[in-house]
Design a protein around this motif. Structure first.
Motif, PDB file in Angstrom:
ATOM      1  N   LEU A 262      32.377  48.709  40.214  1.00  0.00           N
ATOM      2  CA  LEU A 262      33.827  48.574  40.106  1.00  0.00           C
ATOM      3  C   LEU A 262      34.300  49.132  38.761  1.00  0.00           C
ATOM      4  CD1 LEU A 262      36.124  45.803  41.194  1.00  0.00           C
ATOM      5  CD2 LEU A 262      36.173  46.413  38.806  1.00  0.00           C
TER       6      LEU A 262
ATOM      7  N   ARG B 181      36.512  52.645  38.679  1.00  0.00           N
ATOM      8  CA  ARG B 181      37.911  52.656  38.267  1.00  0.00           C
ATOM      9  C   ARG B 181      38.095  53.257  36.882  1.00  0.00           C
ATOM     10  NH1 ARG B 181      41.662  50.198  41.544  1.00  0.00           N
ATOM     11  NH2 ARG B 181      40.736  49.142  43.321  1.00  0.00           N
TER      12      ARG B 181
ATOM     13  N   ARG C 247      46.538  46.581  28.761  1.00  0.00           N
ATOM     14  CA  ARG C 247      46.788  46.864  30.164  1.00  0.00           C
ATOM     15  C   ARG C 247      45.480  47.135  30.897  1.00  0.00           C
ATOM     16  NH1 ARG C 247      51.404  50.446  31.502  1.00  0.00           N
ATOM     17  NH2 ARG C 247      50.344  51.621  33.098  1.00  0.00           N
TER      18      ARG C 247
ATOM     19  N   GLU D  54      43.503  43.961  31.201  1.00  0.00           N
ATOM     20  CA  GLU D  54      44.107  43.117  32.231  1.00  0.00           C
ATOM     21  C   GLU D  54      43.684  43.596  33.623  1.00  0.00           C
ATOM     22  OE1 GLU D  54      48.383  42.762  31.823  1.00  0.00           O
ATOM     23  OE2 GLU D  54      48.570  42.301  33.959  1.00  0.00           O
ATOM     24  N   GLN D  55      43.683  44.919  33.815  1.00  0.00           N
ATOM     25  CA  GLN D  55      43.246  45.466  35.108  1.00  0.00           C
ATOM     26  C   GLN D  55      41.777  45.133  35.374  1.00  0.00           C
ATOM     27  OE1 GLN D  55      43.896  47.307  38.080  1.00  0.00           O
ATOM     28  NE2 GLN D  55      45.850  46.332  37.634  1.00  0.00           N
TER      29      GLN D  55
ATOM     30  N   LYS E 258      41.567  41.528  36.382  1.00  0.00           N
ATOM     31  CA  LYS E 258      42.148  41.282  37.708  1.00  0.00           C
ATOM     32  C   LYS E 258      41.266  41.860  38.807  1.00  0.00           C
ATOM     33  CE  LYS E 258      47.090  41.031  36.706  1.00  0.00           C
ATOM     34  NZ  LYS E 258      48.305  41.877  36.674  1.00  0.00           N
ATOM     35  N   GLN E 259      40.762  43.059  38.577  1.00  0.00           N
ATOM     36  CA  GLN E 259      39.919  43.677  39.606  1.00  0.00           C
ATOM     37  C   GLN E 259      38.611  42.909  39.757  1.00  0.00           C
ATOM     38  OE1 GLN E 259      40.834  45.854  41.711  1.00  0.00           O
ATOM     39  NE2 GLN E 259      42.584  46.897  40.802  1.00  0.00           N
TER      40      GLN E 259
ATOM     41  N   GLY F 298      38.259  39.792  39.166  1.00  0.00           N
ATOM     42  CA  GLY F 298      38.633  38.528  39.807  1.00  0.00           C
ATOM     43  C   GLY F 298      38.736  38.659  41.311  1.00  0.00           C
ATOM     44  N   LYS F 299      39.025  39.872  41.780  1.00  0.00           N
ATOM     45  CA  LYS F 299      39.145  40.070  43.234  1.00  0.00           C
ATOM     46  C   LYS F 299      37.801  40.130  43.932  1.00  0.00           C
ATOM     47  CE  LYS F 299      41.990  43.183  44.874  1.00  0.00           C
ATOM     48  NZ  LYS F 299      42.832  44.394  44.953  1.00  0.00           N
ATOM     49  N   LEU F 300      36.749  40.429  43.191  1.00  0.00           N
ATOM     50  CA  LEU F 300      35.436  40.475  43.837  1.00  0.00           C
ATOM     51  C   LEU F 300      35.077  39.073  44.319  1.00  0.00           C
ATOM     52  CD1 LEU F 300      33.350  42.769  41.455  1.00  0.00           C
ATOM     53  CD2 LEU F 300      34.461  43.370  43.605  1.00  0.00           C
ATOM     54  N   ILE F 301      34.642  38.999  45.547  1.00  0.00           N
ATOM     55  CA  ILE F 301      34.356  37.691  46.131  1.00  0.00           C
ATOM     56  C   ILE F 301      33.174  37.045  45.419  1.00  0.00           C
ATOM     57  CG2 ILE F 301      33.785  36.543  48.332  1.00  0.00           C
ATOM     58  CD1 ILE F 301      36.275  38.310  48.888  1.00  0.00           C
TER      59      ILE F 301
ATOM     60  N   VAL G  93      32.530  37.186  42.329  1.00  0.00           N
ATOM     61  CA  VAL G  93      32.895  36.725  40.992  1.00  0.00           C
ATOM     62  C   VAL G  93      33.617  35.392  41.146  1.00  0.00           C
ATOM     63  CG1 VAL G  93      34.303  37.183  38.951  1.00  0.00           C
ATOM     64  CG2 VAL G  93      32.989  39.025  40.002  1.00  0.00           C
ATOM     65  N   ILE G  94      33.019  34.357  40.561  1.00  0.00           N
ATOM     66  CA  ILE G  94      33.578  33.027  40.744  1.00  0.00           C
ATOM     67  C   ILE G  94      34.709  32.783  39.758  1.00  0.00           C
ATOM     68  CG2 ILE G  94      33.015  30.566  40.748  1.00  0.00           C
ATOM     69  CD1 ILE G  94      30.041  31.561  41.198  1.00  0.00           C
TER      70      ILE G  94
ATOM     71  N   LYS H  95      38.576  28.801  41.131  1.00  0.00           N
ATOM     72  CA  LYS H  95      38.725  30.005  40.352  1.00  0.00           C
ATOM     73  C   LYS H  95      40.054  30.035  39.605  1.00  0.00           C
ATOM     74  CE  LYS H  95      38.628  34.321  42.074  1.00  0.00           C
ATOM     75  NZ  LYS H  95      38.132  35.607  42.514  1.00  0.00           N
TER      76      LYS H  95
ATOM     77  N   LYS I 116      42.332  30.494  36.732  1.00  0.00           N
ATOM     78  CA  LYS I 116      42.033  31.298  35.560  1.00  0.00           C
ATOM     79  C   LYS I 116      42.599  30.634  34.334  1.00  0.00           C
ATOM     80  CE  LYS I 116      41.462  35.397  38.138  1.00  0.00           C
ATOM     81  NZ  LYS I 116      42.305  35.819  39.213  1.00  0.00           N
TER      82      LYS I 116
END
Ligand code: TPP
Ligand code: MG
Lengths: 558, 201
Positions: free
Chosen positions: B22, B26, B55, B58-59, B62-63, B65-68, B70-71, B184, B186
């Protein structure tokens, strides 16, 4: 029972009624179990890419994950385009791929591919099942993840030895995924802040994308517009969320959006983005995008917020819930915006969508507008990618949510026909129309056989301009008309014979006067139809904002 | 600016590939990434050091955090943290220079773990700045080889424990069934506090 039987039973428990796929060695035990299913209708495709787009079309048309089932290696890699397409556009789908035995993984076994590795960046999540006792839980998780939050494709890689092992079927009533979080309601204070901005705004615009369609927010969006009178524009994936014949509709924005939608966005003092992600085809030059506007961004995906533009108020949550809450507090005592709406009305009058209509030649704009009229703007429409896609977005006039299925994010040629087949199986009583290009359709044309064999009554309109038209347009405008690789005419097949050889009814139309009767004939036929529409060859799609330009730097037709 | 991201992830195969894929996919840059099991063998801790504007960071968060898998993921750079890195360094040495090197080693409370006629191998633990400072002083003697673990860091606040396994419930499977789920959450990093750990002198 065997692992394969557990897999099929779990799919049945999830309510699956249709599977698109094609068998092969590593998935044979599962196909054998599928043979006994009374609940699941199996659709045999001709190419696994087709199966993946069908599952995607089914998913977008219904909101339920579409399912495809294929074997390992080359079959799994054939689904990658479909997964990436679904991923970019947040379409719910579950793809199950056979895999070589766990004992052979990593040995370059026959038809082995590292499918989890290959598909990781194009799936919302993927699984390699390593234990027969994990099958049912994995299926449950996969469906849950595919359809909730920001939906997307989930892949399950299923090793053949595990599908042969035995297991006791146990259906977990609850599934716990500790690393998965779904925002639902938006933050109250943020919604309040948004309402304040809306109250003070003199030139607001609502900008709605595919996320609102996925969340089923059409009523909430409609209520918001009715209540506030704020003009609404949509992305290509947002088409249908709001009736385009409504006076407050600005129709589509972006590279080929209406002049008045783009002007409105550029001159706005408040942009309310709902389930949209500021794609570069939408914003044009991002530095020059809506320079005077504050931005409210409502989205279920926190990572979409402030990714490409900085926003003033962000609300992370399910669009439908947030809009419902926002509607409750949006004030009636707002700034008067009539000066703004009058200005927009003037732009609408001055810069309508238009095309040159002359003689006998069929203009795609005309043909697509007529398809819209004859189907009462209520059909489910799928498209390929290119000029015909943009004209479909401009001229069909969408009125119903989940009625425009198109590859917006990835721009996948070949999406149209299989997606139409999938959509038709998901919504069997409705009219499904594919508006395709002569180039795009050939990428997955083999699925005509699938439509014919299962009598899936999709209506395929091939807009034959004898070019990769969109490529030709760019070459004409930006590459001195050097038509490198964009000429199709001399090598196109005879589409009528092609249809007939597949067992599909074929109609040809090459005169403007025949357009409406041909459409009617196609729609009346009880079964799949291919319409070979011979259209103007060298028309360009306008308006057009060349890439790198601000949205109001528009090229329009004289 | 340098950021330290701390993530709790599922401890099973493929997770490292997901995270690093990831990050590279990105186009994010990472300076170091250290992974190890936590007190819960099902959970691993990743400490990711990255440089970028707010920025970008932060991305990344956030990205991730979207991975399943990643707890939980937190930027702890602004936290009161203790950060350490272990470094093994092979320094060119001869009888004439050995003493000088030893003096530097002692000042930094480092250890000599191997002696050769032509070199010394030194083990040093500390914050990045300590390690960097020591390596800089050793540079004139000739650094033959350096192996760094990458930074690991722990917050002085309440531990970022993995939430209970039970954070999600699914009991229906009709279309559009979206139940909110806990877990989760944050935690915002406590603002204003400088990273410490420069307590080596
Ligand atoms: C799979 C794939 N390959 C290449 C492209 C690049 N591309 C975009 S539009 C286009 C031409 C499409 O031709 P056609 O389907 O005939 O549509 P038209 O523009 O003529 O309406 C091409 C090649 C693409 N979008 N997808
Ligand atoms: Mg064409």
């Amino acid at each position: 029972m065997t692992g394969a039987q557990a897999m099929i039973k779990a799919l049945e428990m999830e309510g699956v009624d249709t599977i698109f796929g094609l068998p092969g060695g590593a998935i044979l035990p599962t196909f054998d179990a599928l043979y006994d299913s009374k609940q699941i209708k199996f659709i045999l495709v001709r190419h696994e890419q087709g199966a993946s787009h069908m599952a995607d079309g089914y998913g977008r048309a219904t909101g339920k994950p579409g399912v495809c089932l294929v074997t390992s290696g080359p079959a799994a890699t054939n689904t990658v385009t479909g997964l990436a397409t679904a991923f970019m556009d947040s379409a719910p789908m579950v793809c199950i791929t056979g895999q070589v035995a766990t004992t052979a993984i990593g040995s370059d076994a026959f038809q082995e591919a590292d499918v989890c590795g290959i598909t990781r960046p194009v799936t919302k999540h993927n699984y390699l099942i390593r234990d027969v006792r994990d099958i049912v839980r994995t299926v449950r998780e996969a469906f849950y993840i595919a359809r909730t939050g920001r939906p997307g494709p989930v892949l399950i890689d299923f090793p053949v030895n595990i599908s042969r092992q035995t297991v006791e079927f146990e259906w977990p009533e609850e599934v716990h995924i500790r690393g998965y979080e779904i925002p639902s309601k938006g933050d109250k204070a943020q919604i309040q802040k948004a309402a304040e901005l809306i109250k003070d705004s003199k030139r607001p615009v609502l900008y709605v994308g595919g996320g609102a369609v996925g969340s089923g927010a059409n009523k909430e969006i409609f209520d918001f517009v009715e209540k506030t009178g704020i003009p609404i524009t949509t992305t290509v994936l947002g088409l249908g969320i709001f009736p385009e014949d409504h006076p407050d509709s600005l129709r589509m924005l972006g590279m080929h959006g209406t002049v008045y939608a783009n002007y409105s966005v550029q001159r706005s003092d408040l942009l309310i983005a709902v389930g949209a992600r500021f794609d570069d085809r939408v914003t044009g030059n991002i530095e020059k995008f809506c320079p005077h506007a504050k931005i409210i961004h409502i989205d279920i995906d926190p990572a979409s917020i402030s990714k490409t533009v900085k926003v003033d108020v962000s609300i992370v949550g399910d669009v439908r819930h947030v809009m419902k809450d926002l509607n409750k507090i949006v004030s009636d005592k707002r700034q008067d915006i009539t000066a703004w709406t009058d200005q927009i009305a003037e732009w609408k009058k001055k810069h309508p969508l238009k095309y040159k209509d002359s003689g006998d030649v069929i203009r795609q704009e005309y043909a697509i507008a007529k398809i819209g009229e004859v189907t009462k703007h209520k059909a489910v429409v799928t498209t390929g990618v290119g000029q015909h896609q943009m004209w479909a977005a401009q001229w069909y006039k969408f009125k119903a949510p989940r009625s425009m299925l198109t590859s917006g994010g990835l721009g996948t040629m070949g999406y149209g026909l299989p997606a139409a087949i999938g959509a038709q199986l998901g919504r069997p009583k409705e009219t499904v129309v594919c508006i395709d290009g002569d180039g795009s359709v050939q990428m997955t044309i083999c699925e005509l056989t699938t439509a014919a064999y299962y009598k899936i009554p999709v209506k395929l309109f091939i807009m034959d301009n004898e070019y990769h038209g969109m490529v030709r347009q760019w070459q004409q405008l930006f590459y001195n008309n050097r038509l490198s690789g964009s000429v199709l005419g001399p090598s196109n097949p005879d589409f009528l014979k092609l249809a007939e050889s597949h067992g599909v009814k074929a109609l040809r139309c090459d005169k403007k006067d025949d357009v409406v009767p041909t459409i009617q004939k196609a729609l009346e036929h009880d079964g799949p139809v291919l319409v070979h529409m011979v259209v103007a060859k060298e028309d360009n799609v306008y308006p057009m904002v060349p890439s790198g330009h601000a949205l109001d730097q528009v090229m329009d037709m004289a | 600016m340098k950021h330290i991201i701390s993530a709790l992830v599922e401890n099973h195969s493929g997770v490292l590939a997901r995270v690093s894929g990831l990050i590279s996919g990105r186009g994010f840059n990472i300076d170091s990434l250290a992974v190890g099991e936590t007190q819960d063998p099902d959970v691993s801790r990743m400490t990711i050091v990255t440089t970028g504007d707010d920025r970008v960071v932060e991305q990344i968060i956030k990205q991730l955090g979207k991975l399943i898998d990643v707890i939980k993921v937190v930027d702890i750079s602004e936290d009161e943290i203790i950060d350490r890195e272990l470094v093994l360094a092979k320094i060119s040495a001869n009888p004439a220079t050995r003493n000088d090197i030893m003096q530097i080693v002692n000042t930094f409370r480092a250890k000599v773990v191997d002696v050769n006629p032509k070199s010394l191998t030194i083990e040093v633990t500390g914050s990045e700045s300590k390690v960097d400072a020591m390596l800089e002083l050793l540079l004139p003697f000739g650094i033959l080889e350096v192996v760094r673990t990458g930074l690991v860091a722990i917050s002085r606040r309440a531990e970022l424990a993995a939430p209970e396994k039970i954070t999600a419930k699914t009991t229906r499977f009709s279309a559009g069934d979206e139940k909110p789920k806990a877990g989760k959450e944050k935690k915002k990093a406590a603002a204003g506090k400088k990273a410490i750990g420069d307590d080596w002198y």
